[in-house]
Design a protein around this motif. Sequence first.
Motif, PDB file in Angstrom:
ATOM      1  N   THR A  30       0.793  -1.604   0.093  1.00  0.00           N
ATOM      2  CA  THR A  30       0.132   0.396  -0.293  1.00  0.00           C
ATOM      3  C   THR A  30       0.386   1.270   0.327  1.00  0.00           C
ATOM      4  O   THR A  30       2.104   1.707   0.179  1.00  0.00           O
ATOM      5  CB  THR A  30      -0.780   0.738   1.267  1.00  0.00           C
ATOM      6  N   PRO A  88      -4.930   8.060  -0.937  1.00  0.00           N
ATOM      7  CA  PRO A  88      -4.770   6.462  -1.130  1.00  0.00           C
ATOM      8  C   PRO A  88      -3.835   6.339  -2.694  1.00  0.00           C
ATOM      9  O   PRO A  88      -4.060   7.222  -3.156  1.00  0.00           O
ATOM     10  CB  PRO A  88      -5.989   5.809  -1.078  1.00  0.00           C
ATOM     11  N   GLU A  96      -1.520   3.340  -4.421  1.00  0.00           N
ATOM     12  CA  GLU A  96      -1.371   2.134  -4.201  1.00  0.00           C
ATOM     13  C   GLU A  96      -1.823   1.637  -2.776  1.00  0.00           C
ATOM     14  O   GLU A  96      -2.005   1.818  -2.562  1.00  0.00           O
ATOM     15  CB  GLU A  96       0.312   1.134  -4.559  1.00  0.00           C
ATOM     16  N   GLY A  97      -3.184  -0.212  -3.763  1.00  0.00           N
ATOM     17  CA  GLY A  97      -3.519  -1.052  -2.438  1.00  0.00           C
ATOM     18  C   GLY A  97      -5.019  -0.502  -1.986  1.00  0.00           C
ATOM     19  O   GLY A  97      -4.485  -1.171  -0.928  1.00  0.00           O
ATOM     20  N   ILE A  98      -5.434   0.183  -2.388  1.00  0.00           N
ATOM     21  CA  ILE A  98      -6.644   0.792  -1.693  1.00  0.00           C
ATOM     22  C   ILE A  98      -7.242  -0.187  -1.356  1.00  0.00           C
ATOM     23  O   ILE A  98      -8.725  -0.126  -0.553  1.00  0.00           O
ATOM     24  CB  ILE A  98      -7.662   1.872  -3.271  1.00  0.00           C
ATOM     25  N   MET A 143      -6.198  -1.030   2.428  1.00  0.00           N
ATOM     26  CA  MET A 143      -6.956  -0.559   3.195  1.00  0.00           C
ATOM     27  C   MET A 143      -8.490  -0.360   3.456  1.00  0.00           C
ATOM     28  O   MET A 143      -8.650  -0.748   4.528  1.00  0.00           O
ATOM     29  CB  MET A 143      -6.744   0.608   2.463  1.00  0.00           C
ATOM     30  N   MET A 181      -2.312   1.786   6.333  1.00  0.00           N
ATOM     31  CA  MET A 181      -1.315   0.735   6.004  1.00  0.00           C
ATOM     32  C   MET A 181      -0.779  -0.501   7.081  1.00  0.00           C
ATOM     33  O   MET A 181       0.756  -0.072   7.383  1.00  0.00           O
ATOM     34  CB  MET A 181      -0.644   2.341   6.326  1.00  0.00           C
TER      35      MET A 181
END
Length: 225
Positions: free
Chosen positions: A63, A132, A134-136, A139, A162
């Motif tokens: 993330t 945010p 990446e990796g939403i 999250m 995170m």
Amino acid sequence: MESRFRGNDGYFWEAAPGDALTETAALRSPRCLNRAELPLGTVELARYLIGKTLVREHPDGITSGRIVETEAYPPGDAAGHAFRGPTPRNRVLFLERGYAYVYMAYGISFLCNVSSEEAGVGGGVLLRALEPLEGIPLMETRRHSTRLLDLGRGPGRMAAAMAIDRGCDGIDLCARGPLWLGDEPRPRRAIGRSVRIGISREVEAPLRFYERHSPFVSGPTRLRA
DNA sequence: AGTGCGATTGACT
DNA sequence: GTCAATCGCACTA
């Protein structure tokens, strides 16, 4: 030249003259910051970190987010954890700049700081809000929410999104690893400055920095413009 | 060993 | 807008 940039939530960022904002720029991989390029001094570092990237590499996935709000807790500040000298909890604040100091607040939230002075001097920069990148989806799972604006808006929420906890205490943020600082995914907008949030002790100097007009910044509306 | 409280959040009036 | 939850830590004794 682009005049507007569409953020992750569809929010449109106004481009300043000279900006060349593109989605491609926002999605490229960040470069890890070197310690030498971090400015000396807590207040200077707090301002510098606005617009930089925080990257979390976790077994569950990567993330990352854009730092849009910070607060400086410089040496001699009675509201800072370093004020009464080093203890087992705050020892990281006395390392050279660029290390993560993580502690639990109110028994509920983890808060993440960046050490900000030379070795032996206590100071820190609190990371208060993240846009945010990446990796939403990850999250969203961690935060039990799909509201993009709330994923990283506030220091405790940011840490939860995170997966930052006591295990991150002491990590060198200037080296690729489980948690590190990257450069800016796109040019910074104007930076605002205000009093800090949630400080009950002493009269306040303006030690909070934020990216102006970002919808990902915490605090009252008047402290976001 | 006991105590007071905080760099917050989420739920609720 | 108000307020309770929750616990590690620093301070007092």
